[in-house]
Design an enzyme around this catalytic site. Structure first.
Site, mmCIF file in Angstrom:
data_model
loop_
_atom_site.group_PDB
_atom_site.id
_atom_site.type_symbol
_atom_site.label_atom_id
_atom_site.label_comp_id
_atom_site.label_asym_id
_atom_site.label_seq_id
_atom_site.Cartn_x
_atom_site.Cartn_y
_atom_site.Cartn_z
ATOM 1 N N GLU A 24 30.923 26.300 41.118
ATOM 2 C CA GLU A 24 32.265 25.944 41.860
ATOM 3 C C GLU A 24 32.067 24.704 42.416
ATOM 4 O O GLU A 24 31.005 24.318 42.903
ATOM 5 C CB GLU A 24 32.911 27.064 42.432
ATOM 6 N N LYS A 85 42.492 22.092 46.848
ATOM 7 C CA LYS A 85 41.735 23.207 46.506
ATOM 8 C C LYS A 85 42.278 23.798 45.607
ATOM 9 O O LYS A 85 43.460 24.468 45.822
ATOM 10 C CB LYS A 85 41.613 24.022 48.162
ATOM 11 N N VAL A 105 36.408 30.267 43.474
ATOM 12 C CA VAL A 105 35.467 31.249 42.590
ATOM 13 C C VAL A 105 36.878 31.387 41.427
ATOM 14 O O VAL A 105 36.409 31.547 40.417
ATOM 15 C CB VAL A 105 35.379 32.421 43.537
ATOM 16 N N ASP A 137 46.703 38.325 53.666
ATOM 17 C CA ASP A 137 45.767 37.402 53.220
ATOM 18 C C ASP A 137 44.455 37.927 52.508
ATOM 19 O O ASP A 137 43.730 38.649 53.101
ATOM 20 C CB ASP A 137 45.326 36.266 54.227
ATOM 21 N N SER A 139 42.638 37.046 49.157
ATOM 22 C CA SER A 139 41.993 35.963 48.214
ATOM 23 C C SER A 139 42.184 36.184 46.812
ATOM 24 O O SER A 139 41.934 37.429 46.254
ATOM 25 C CB SER A 139 40.387 35.658 48.200
ATOM 26 N N ALA A 140 42.880 35.211 45.964
ATOM 27 C CA ALA A 140 42.998 35.519 44.547
ATOM 28 C C ALA A 140 41.778 35.588 43.791
ATOM 29 O O ALA A 140 41.520 36.187 42.541
ATOM 30 C CB ALA A 140 43.659 34.173 43.979
ATOM 31 N N ASP A 141 40.614 35.551 44.691
ATOM 32 C CA ASP A 141 39.175 35.823 43.759
ATOM 33 C C ASP A 141 39.055 37.040 43.400
ATOM 34 O O ASP A 141 38.425 37.394 42.517
ATOM 35 C CB ASP A 141 38.019 35.269 44.851
ATOM 36 N N LYS A 158 31.512 36.793 53.456
ATOM 37 C CA LYS A 158 31.193 36.594 54.773
ATOM 38 C C LYS A 158 31.860 37.530 55.797
ATOM 39 O O LYS A 158 32.878 37.975 55.654
ATOM 40 C CB LYS A 158 31.761 35.198 54.950
HETATM 41 N N1 PSU Z 1 33.558 31.616 51.164
HETATM 42 C C1 PSU Z 1 32.196 31.272 51.429
HETATM 43 N N2 PSU Z 1 32.137 29.652 51.143
HETATM 44 C C2 PSU Z 1 33.256 29.138 50.366
HETATM 45 C C3 PSU Z 1 34.292 29.867 49.971
HETATM 46 C C4 PSU Z 1 34.545 31.104 50.286
HETATM 47 O O1 PSU Z 1 31.388 31.655 51.962
HETATM 48 O O2 PSU Z 1 33.162 27.787 50.007
HETATM 49 C C5 PSU Z 1 35.454 29.190 49.082
HETATM 50 C C6 PSU Z 1 35.107 29.660 47.549
HETATM 51 O O3 PSU Z 1 35.591 28.357 46.738
HETATM 52 C C7 PSU Z 1 36.096 30.681 47.450
HETATM 53 C C8 PSU Z 1 37.376 30.209 48.204
HETATM 54 O O4 PSU Z 1 36.582 30.887 46.271
HETATM 55 O O5 PSU Z 1 36.720 29.806 49.355
HETATM 56 C C9 PSU Z 1 38.158 31.071 48.621
HETATM 57 O O6 PSU Z 1 39.371 30.666 49.519
HETATM 58 P P1 PSU Z 1 40.535 31.706 49.810
HETATM 59 O O7 PSU Z 1 40.079 32.393 50.887
HETATM 60 O O8 PSU Z 1 41.611 30.753 50.161
HETATM 61 O O9 PSU Z 1 40.902 32.307 48.514
HETATM 62 MN MN MN Z 2 43.923 33.352 51.631
#
Ligand code: PSU
Ligand code: MN
Length: 305
Positions: A24, A85, A105, A137, A139-141, A158
């Protein structure tokens, strides 16, 4: 036809039928500071080559999905301060309007699948944030893992996230969460989280076989491989806990929301640990890249049906 542009290295690998591992770009632009981010990107690509596969770092540049970045493109991305992003929701708008952006991701999984790449290595995935019961909140992941057939190698999630809630959502979505070589779910900077992983596999060949079996069953979605950080690089959870709490309190006080939450917390923890979080992050991404190269190689040796 999706607007895909392959780098010369990835194009040659595809023509030769070599294993390819996706990487990524949000980790480069929003996950680590310059210049460590570009060093990390190069080192991890080299680890994948050393593991017998070809790296394909994915990003959106000038309205095209780039599968594999040249040195000049990597430098450009890593040094810009205004890179978008991009997650699933943003991809089409960014491409249709000729923008440049880094893929999360979720977005990297979509682009990898379009390019026929089945394995993807990263550091940590997004998940359910602490306080999600009021902020919503998530994540869409997580949803992407349920939909797109790519095996994602990460070091768990994390501790900035709520790990039990993240596991619950993944279970609801039917995503296999597979700890590699141990029973406990790894927690990014720490090898163990105190939570038992729902599934465990012990070799790249087993991971490749279950990836293929999902396809045979007609199941969409990928697998999350949770690979523990090497013991020598671990940071004790107790050391990080107060710093994470401080970073989250600051994010709340400053009304940081939506896409900005994860990058804000990562940057604060980097500062609060005086860089130690970044050293560990690099070690675990490299470890994930090596495992992903092994899985991609094993997939090449695993029959489709
Ligand atoms: N978690 C990490 N390092 C990162 C990310 C997440 O430990 O760099 C990044 C990845 O690209 C992940 C994104 O897909 O943050 C998730 O962001 P959000 O929580 O806004 O979905
Ligand atoms: Mn988010």
């Amino acid at each position: 036809m999706p607007p895909l542009t392959f780098s010369p290295e990835v194009r040659a690998a595809r023509a030769a039928g070599q294993p390819v591992v996706a990487l990524e770009s949000t980790i480069i632009t929003h996950g680590m500071p310059w210049p460590q981010n570009v060093d990390m990107a190069r080192t991890v690509e080299a680890d994948i080559r050393a593991g017998g596969a070809v790296p394909a770092t994915i990003a959106i540049m000038d309205g095209r999905i780039h599968i594999g970045l040249t040195e000049a493109q990597l430098q450009r991305l890593a040094q810009s301060t205004d890179v978008l992003k991009l997650s699933r929701a943003d991809l089409a708008v960014a491409l249709a309007t000729g923008r440049t952006g880094a893929t999360t991701v979720a977005a990297t999984m979509i682009c990898a699948a379009l390019a026929g790449i089945e394995v993807f290595a990263t550091g940590g995935i997004g998940g359910v944030h602490r306080g999600a019961e009021t902020s919503f909140d998530i994540s869409a992941d997580l949803q992407e893992l349920a939909e797109t057939r790519v095996t994602v190698v990460a070091a768990g999630a994390k501790a900035i996230l709520d790990l039990p809630k993240t596991l619950e959502v993944l279970e609801t979505l039917g995503v296999p969460v597979i700890a590699y070589g141990q029973d406990s779910l790894p927690a990014f900077w720490s090898r163990t989280s105190g939570l038992r992983a729902p599934l465990r596999l012990d070799s790249p060949a087993e991971i490749a076989a279950s990836h293929r079996m999902r396809a045979r069953l007609g199941l969409p979605g990928g697998q999350l491989i949770a690979n523990p950080i090497p013991a020598a690089d671990e940071i004790p959870a107790a050391t990080l806990a107060p710093l994470i709490a401080q970073a989250i309190a600051e994010a709340d006080a400053q009304n940081i929301a939506a896409k900005d939450v994860t990058p804000f917390l990562l940057a604060r923890i980097y500062t609060l640990t005086e860089g130690a979080s970044l050293t560990a992050n690099l070690a675990l991404v490299r470890n994930n890249a090596r495992l992903a190269a092994g899985i991609a190689t094993a997939l090449g040796q695993t029959p489709l049906a």
